[in-house]
Design a protein around this motif. Structure first.
Motif, PDB file in Angstrom:
ATOM      1  N   SER A   1       0.824  -1.202   0.000  1.00 38.04           N
ATOM      2  CA  SER A   1       0.000   0.000   0.000  1.00 38.04           C
ATOM      3  C   SER A   1       0.861   1.256   0.000  1.00 38.04           C
ATOM      4  O   SER A   1       0.539   2.249  -0.662  1.00 38.04           O
ATOM      5  CB  SER A   1      -0.925  -0.004   1.216  1.00 38.04           C
ATOM      6  OG  SER A   1      -1.698   1.167   1.270  1.00 38.04           O
TER       7      SER A   1
ATOM      8  N   ILE B   1     -11.746  -9.657  -1.314  1.00 36.24           N
ATOM      9  CA  ILE B   1     -11.458  -8.226  -1.494  1.00 36.24           C
ATOM     10  C   ILE B   1     -11.857  -7.402  -0.275  1.00 36.24           C
ATOM     11  O   ILE B   1     -11.071  -6.562   0.198  1.00 36.24           O
ATOM     12  CB  ILE B   1     -12.167  -7.691  -2.757  1.00 36.24           C
ATOM     13  CG1 ILE B   1     -11.505  -8.280  -4.007  1.00 36.24           C
ATOM     14  CG2 ILE B   1     -12.128  -6.162  -2.799  1.00 36.24           C
ATOM     15  CD1 ILE B   1     -12.204  -7.923  -5.300  1.00 36.24           C
ATOM     16  N   GLU B   2     -13.035  -7.606   0.265  1.00 36.93           N
ATOM     17  CA  GLU B   2     -13.482  -6.767   1.376  1.00 36.93           C
ATOM     18  C   GLU B   2     -12.640  -6.954   2.649  1.00 36.93           C
ATOM     19  O   GLU B   2     -12.196  -5.972   3.246  1.00 36.93           O
ATOM     20  CB  GLU B   2     -14.968  -7.005   1.651  1.00 36.93           C
ATOM     21  CG  GLU B   2     -15.901  -6.577   0.520  1.00 36.93           C
ATOM     22  CD  GLU B   2     -15.779  -5.096   0.175  1.00 36.93           C
ATOM     23  OE1 GLU B   2     -15.421  -4.298   1.058  1.00 36.93           O
ATOM     24  OE2 GLU B   2     -16.014  -4.748  -0.987  1.00 36.93           O
TER      25      GLU B   2
ATOM     26  N   LYS C   1      -9.190  -5.356   2.159  1.00 35.33           N
ATOM     27  CA  LYS C   1      -9.111  -3.906   2.362  1.00 35.33           C
ATOM     28  C   LYS C   1      -8.811  -3.578   3.824  1.00 35.33           C
ATOM     29  O   LYS C   1      -7.993  -2.709   4.124  1.00 35.33           O
ATOM     30  CB  LYS C   1     -10.417  -3.238   1.930  1.00 35.33           C
ATOM     31  CG  LYS C   1     -10.640  -3.259   0.434  1.00 35.33           C
ATOM     32  CD  LYS C   1     -12.065  -2.896   0.067  1.00 35.33           C
ATOM     33  CE  LYS C   1     -12.393  -1.454   0.318  1.00 35.33           C
ATOM     34  NZ  LYS C   1     -13.708  -1.073  -0.208  1.00 35.33           N
TER      35      LYS C   1
ATOM     36  N   ASN D   1      -5.553  -3.596   0.012  1.00 26.51           N
ATOM     37  CA  ASN D   1      -6.436  -3.077  -1.030  1.00 26.51           C
ATOM     38  C   ASN D   1      -5.684  -2.574  -2.249  1.00 26.51           C
ATOM     39  O   ASN D   1      -6.057  -2.843  -3.384  1.00 26.51           O
ATOM     40  CB  ASN D   1      -7.358  -1.988  -0.478  1.00 26.51           C
ATOM     41  CG  ASN D   1      -6.613  -0.905   0.274  1.00 26.51           C
ATOM     42  OD1 ASN D   1      -5.676  -1.190   1.015  1.00 26.51           O
ATOM     43  ND2 ASN D   1      -7.022   0.326   0.105  1.00 26.51           N
ATOM     44  N   ASN D   2      -4.610  -1.827  -2.051  1.00 28.49           N
ATOM     45  CA  ASN D   2      -3.902  -1.280  -3.206  1.00 28.49           C
ATOM     46  C   ASN D   2      -3.136  -2.360  -3.964  1.00 28.49           C
ATOM     47  O   ASN D   2      -2.956  -2.263  -5.178  1.00 28.49           O
ATOM     48  CB  ASN D   2      -2.950  -0.178  -2.750  1.00 28.49           C
ATOM     49  CG  ASN D   2      -3.710   1.071  -2.351  1.00 28.49           C
ATOM     50  OD1 ASN D   2      -4.376   1.683  -3.155  1.00 28.49           O
ATOM     51  ND2 ASN D   2      -3.638   1.429  -1.076  1.00 28.49           N
TER      52      ASN D   2
ATOM     53  N   ASN E   1      -6.036  -4.036  -5.891  1.00 23.39           N
ATOM     54  CA  ASN E   1      -6.653  -3.165  -6.892  1.00 23.39           C
ATOM     55  C   ASN E   1      -5.683  -2.778  -7.999  1.00 23.39           C
ATOM     56  O   ASN E   1      -5.935  -3.001  -9.178  1.00 23.39           O
ATOM     57  CB  ASN E   1      -7.212  -1.922  -6.212  1.00 23.39           C
ATOM     58  CG  ASN E   1      -8.138  -1.133  -7.124  1.00 23.39           C
ATOM     59  OD1 ASN E   1      -8.802  -1.693  -7.977  1.00 23.39           O
ATOM     60  ND2 ASN E   1      -8.176   0.170  -6.936  1.00 23.39           N
TER      61      ASN E   1
ATOM     62  N   GLU F   1     -13.089  -3.309  -6.052  1.00 19.13           N
ATOM     63  CA  GLU F   1     -12.523  -2.770  -4.811  1.00 19.13           C
ATOM     64  C   GLU F   1     -12.987  -1.345  -4.531  1.00 19.13           C
ATOM     65  O   GLU F   1     -13.093  -0.934  -3.383  1.00 19.13           O
ATOM     66  CB  GLU F   1     -10.988  -2.818  -4.889  1.00 19.13           C
ATOM     67  CG  GLU F   1     -10.264  -2.513  -3.595  1.00 19.13           C
ATOM     68  CD  GLU F   1      -9.993  -1.028  -3.413  1.00 19.13           C
ATOM     69  OE1 GLU F   1      -9.711  -0.600  -2.278  1.00 19.13           O
ATOM     70  OE2 GLU F   1     -10.064  -0.287  -4.417  1.00 19.13           O
TER      71      GLU F   1
ATOM     72  N   HIS G   1     -11.808   5.112   1.891  1.00 19.29           N
ATOM     73  CA  HIS G   1     -12.403   3.907   2.459  1.00 19.29           C
ATOM     74  C   HIS G   1     -11.803   3.563   3.819  1.00 19.29           C
ATOM     75  O   HIS G   1     -12.467   2.941   4.660  1.00 19.29           O
ATOM     76  CB  HIS G   1     -12.211   2.728   1.507  1.00 19.29           C
ATOM     77  CG  HIS G   1     -13.045   2.830   0.267  1.00 19.29           C
ATOM     78  ND1 HIS G   1     -13.540   1.739  -0.402  1.00 19.29           N
ATOM     79  CD2 HIS G   1     -13.484   3.914  -0.438  1.00 19.29           C
ATOM     80  CE1 HIS G   1     -14.228   2.128  -1.472  1.00 19.29           C
ATOM     81  NE2 HIS G   1     -14.206   3.457  -1.512  1.00 19.29           N
ATOM     82  N   GLU G   2     -10.565   3.968   4.050  1.00 17.00           N
ATOM     83  CA  GLU G   2      -9.873   3.635   5.291  1.00 17.00           C
ATOM     84  C   GLU G   2     -10.638   4.116   6.521  1.00 17.00           C
ATOM     85  O   GLU G   2     -10.487   3.558   7.613  1.00 17.00           O
ATOM     86  CB  GLU G   2      -8.472   4.267   5.274  1.00 17.00           C
ATOM     87  CG  GLU G   2      -7.565   3.804   6.381  1.00 17.00           C
ATOM     88  CD  GLU G   2      -6.213   4.504   6.331  1.00 17.00           C
ATOM     89  OE1 GLU G   2      -5.210   3.852   6.616  1.00 17.00           O
ATOM     90  OE2 GLU G   2      -6.195   5.715   6.014  1.00 17.00           O
TER      91      GLU G   2
ATOM     92  N   PHE H   1     -12.732   1.443   8.417  1.00 17.40           N
ATOM     93  CA  PHE H   1     -12.084   0.237   8.930  1.00 17.40           C
ATOM     94  C   PHE H   1     -12.228   0.093  10.455  1.00 17.40           C
ATOM     95  O   PHE H   1     -12.509  -1.006  10.944  1.00 17.40           O
ATOM     96  CB  PHE H   1     -10.612   0.207   8.539  1.00 17.40           C
ATOM     97  CG  PHE H   1     -10.360   0.126   7.052  1.00 17.40           C
ATOM     98  CD1 PHE H   1     -11.397  -0.040   6.151  1.00 17.40           C
ATOM     99  CD2 PHE H   1      -9.072   0.226   6.548  1.00 17.40           C
ATOM    100  CE1 PHE H   1     -11.173  -0.105   4.787  1.00 17.40           C
ATOM    101  CE2 PHE H   1      -8.826   0.155   5.187  1.00 17.40           C
ATOM    102  CZ  PHE H   1      -9.873  -0.009   4.301  1.00 17.40           C
TER     103      PHE H   1
END
Length: 628
Positions: free
Chosen positions: A18, A182-183, A186, A191-192, A195, A219, A257-258, A261
């Motif tokens: 990431s 994927i979920e 993340k 995630n990166n 993605n 994503e 999105h972070e 979390f």
């Protein structure tokens, strides 16, 4: 235990991947914007400007990732070798080589780091630049050739397998199952890597052939996170409920999105909510024919709209996928929150847990708390400055004295920012240097000061340390705080100059540097390094005192440790601060630290400053310093 270590390794690996992508998100946004505007199906098609699209995704983005990966391993030098090595995979493949860049960038940085460690101290003076340039160029060239011949084709084959797998999932109507990986990925900060390392290259190929790809939305869909945050806004408790509405806006419109979390980590069963939401969204977009013609960076509804093909059906499919994902995750999260037995939601604890998972301080935490939490069981405090031998040494000396007087047993050291290591629990720097220190060791608790000689932060820190110190061997830590060197040649009376007058600080610094040269302490080049050091960060220490010294790179110009003292009764301006005592410093192998410690302790008392400013002989000033 083995399972815990394996989980931690995955989290650290995900965080590293990431870290290669996140600093370059602006480049992804620029490419997405140009793509959205100028491709044949864009908002304002332009044949000439469309020529930017392919080189940016094929060359610019992978090389930036490769450079960043190399830099993470070995600063700028590692970044350069990483970028050269990445060029081989870029040219050796017909697809965007994000995954190849994530391999070759860090590999190049790691190998040049190992090379530098192997030759450290073995290069003759004057040949350093020659060796540095040729070693980086030769190693980078070799890696570029190897990546062109081997790594690039291998990654292309691997990507082809993945593409075939994706096509099979689509044909079998199983693509929604990817949300199972994927979920949670993340939340684990993969995630990166998922993605941009896998989905984006395959999606780019699909978009080139079909005009769009649903892979760009797997994503980036903000729906699952939005649903969870909306559920907390209505059915949550405590700080979680109060902060969730603002977080929802930031996540949905800003694409960060972070931010959701920590809410998942408070109730791990909510992984189910985002997984089911993601699956529902993918299924809806597959059913209606959704997709994007470029990656959505960041994953906000606005960015998704910008890179959606311009037909009503695709807009409907994409927005429906986001809405359905949000609705499903909201329903599942609502059920969890209404039926759960936990009495309250502590978002701060969850954010701290997320920090530990990432292995660094999270920007998200700062949105929920006033400051980062003070570390437990403190055993090491580090003062850091640019060179690690002047201002940081004086600050460390003062705090070391205060720690000892408080009866605490904490190791207090000093170093250059570039030499900071991850075992530093508390890092103290001047205000303007704190961002650099945070970038170097984001996991540490950082304190900024504007006056190393008289800062209220020291007393505040002492009070915080009570009850937060480690139970390690006190004698070992106390011994680490003792300076054992002593050398009467460090400060000679003929290096103390009285009643000086200077037009500006540069003239004063040059005089101090010239005195060090004349005393045989430094080479001629050190004087310019002192000027450069003060330009980087002011060497004003507070209490009318400045300590000009060289940069980190100038340490090789130091022949032996020594000091010069300039008494300037009328003062000289240092960036708006009046300085009446100037200590020119040259430090080699730490032998200057004892007297520097004495200077720090002496100058922390303004009464001593006045005595030295009013002194009529060099011997009088030396005696005042020797008394401490």
């Amino acid at each position: 235990m083995a399972q815990s270590k394996s989980k931690l390794a995955v989290q650290k690996f995900g965080n590293f991947l990431s870290s290669m992508v996140m600093p370059n998100i602006a480049a992804f946004i620029a490419w997405g914007l140009i793509t959205a505007l100028f491709i044949p199906s864009g908002f304002i098609p332009n044949e000439e400007l469309n020529k930017l699209v392919s080189p940016m995704v094929s060359f610019l983005l992978p090389i930036l990732i490769g450079y960043t990966g190399g830099k993470l391993m070995h600063e700028h030098r590692g970044g350069v070798v990483g970028a050269i090595a990445t060029m081989g995979v870029v040219v050796g493949a017909d697809i965007p080589m994000f995954l190849g860049a994530m391999i070759m960038g860090p590999l190049g940085g790691y190998l040049i780091k190992k090379f530098d460690q192997a030759i450290e101290g073995k290069v003759k003076t004057g040949f350093e630049m020659l060796v540095n340039n040729f070693s980086a160029g030769i190693l980078g060239g070799i890696l570029s050739i190897l990546s062109f011949l081997i790594v690039g084709p291998a990654v292309a084959i691997f990507t082809g397998w993945l593409e075939n797998g994706v096509e099979w999932l689509v044909a079998m109507k199983l693509l929604p199952l990817t949300s199972i990986l994927i979920e949670p990925g993340k939340i684990l900060f993969l995630n990166n890597a998922i993605n941009h390392g896998i989905l984006s290259p395959i999606g780019t190929e699909q978009a080139h052939e079909a005009g769009k790809s649903i892979l760009f939305l797997l994503e980036a869909n903000p729906g699952p996170g939005l649903g969870v945050l909306l559920a907390f806004s209505i059915f949550g408790k405590g700080t979680a409920k109060r902060t969730a509405p603002g977080a929802a806006i930031i996540q949905f419109l800003g694409g960060i999105h972070e931010i959701y979390f920590p809410y998942i980590l408070m109730r791990p069963i909510l992984f189910l909510a985002v997984i089911l939401g993601g699956m529902s969204g993918v299924f809806t977009m597959l059913l209606l024919g959704g997709g994007l013609f470029a990656p959505s960076s960041p994953g906000s509804i606005l960015a998704i709209a910008a890179v959606t093909p311009h037909d009503a059906g695709t807009y409907l499919a994409n927005f429906a996928g986001v809405f359905v994902a949000a609705a499903v995750s909201f329903i599942v999260a609502m059920f969890v929150l209404k039926t759960g037995k936990q009495p309250d939601e502590d978002i701060d604890d969850a954010a701290n847990k997320m920090q530990e998972m990432k292995g660094k301080k999270s920007s998200v935490t700062g949105m929920f708390t006033q400051s980062q939490g003070f570390p437990q069981n403190v055993s090491k405090i580090v003062f850091a400055c640019d060179a690690g031998m002047g201002s940081s040494a004086m600050g460390a000396s003062l705090l070391r004295k205060k720690v000892k007087e408080a009866g605490l047993h904490v190791n207090v050291t000093n170093t250059a920012i570039s030499n900071l290591t991850t075992d530093a629990e508390i890092v103290i720097t001047q205000d303007e240097l704190t961002p650099r220190a945070k970038n170097k060791v984001p996991s540490a608790y950082h304190i900024s000061v504007d006056n190393f000689l008289s800062s209220p932060e020291y007393d505040k820190l002492i009070s915080q340390l009570h009850g937060h110190v480690t139970e390690k061997d006190h004698e070992e830590l106390a011994a680490a705080n003792v300076q054992n060197t002593s050398d009467d040649t460090l400060l000679l009376e003929n290096n103390i100059f009285l009643n000086m007058e200077f037009a500006d600080k540069e003239e004063a610094i040059r005089f101090a540097g010239r005195a060090l040269v004349n005393g045989g302490y430094v080479a001629e080049s050190y004087v310019e390094a002192m000027i450069e050091r003060d330009k980087i960060t002011s060497t004003y220490m507070g209490n009318d005192v400045a300590i000009p010294h060289g940069t980190e790179e100038a340490k090789k110009a130091v022949l032996k440790s020594g000091f010069t003292v300039l008494q300037v009764p009328n003062g000289v301006d240092f960036n708006g601060e009046k300085v009446r005592l100037i200590f020119g410093i040259a430090g080699k192998d730490g032998t200057h630290l004892e007297i520097l410690s004495g200077i720090a302790v002496t100058c922390s008392d303004m009464e001593n400053i006045e005595k030295m400013v009013q002194a009529t002989s060099a011997k009088e000033i030396k005696n005042i310093l020797d008394e401490n």
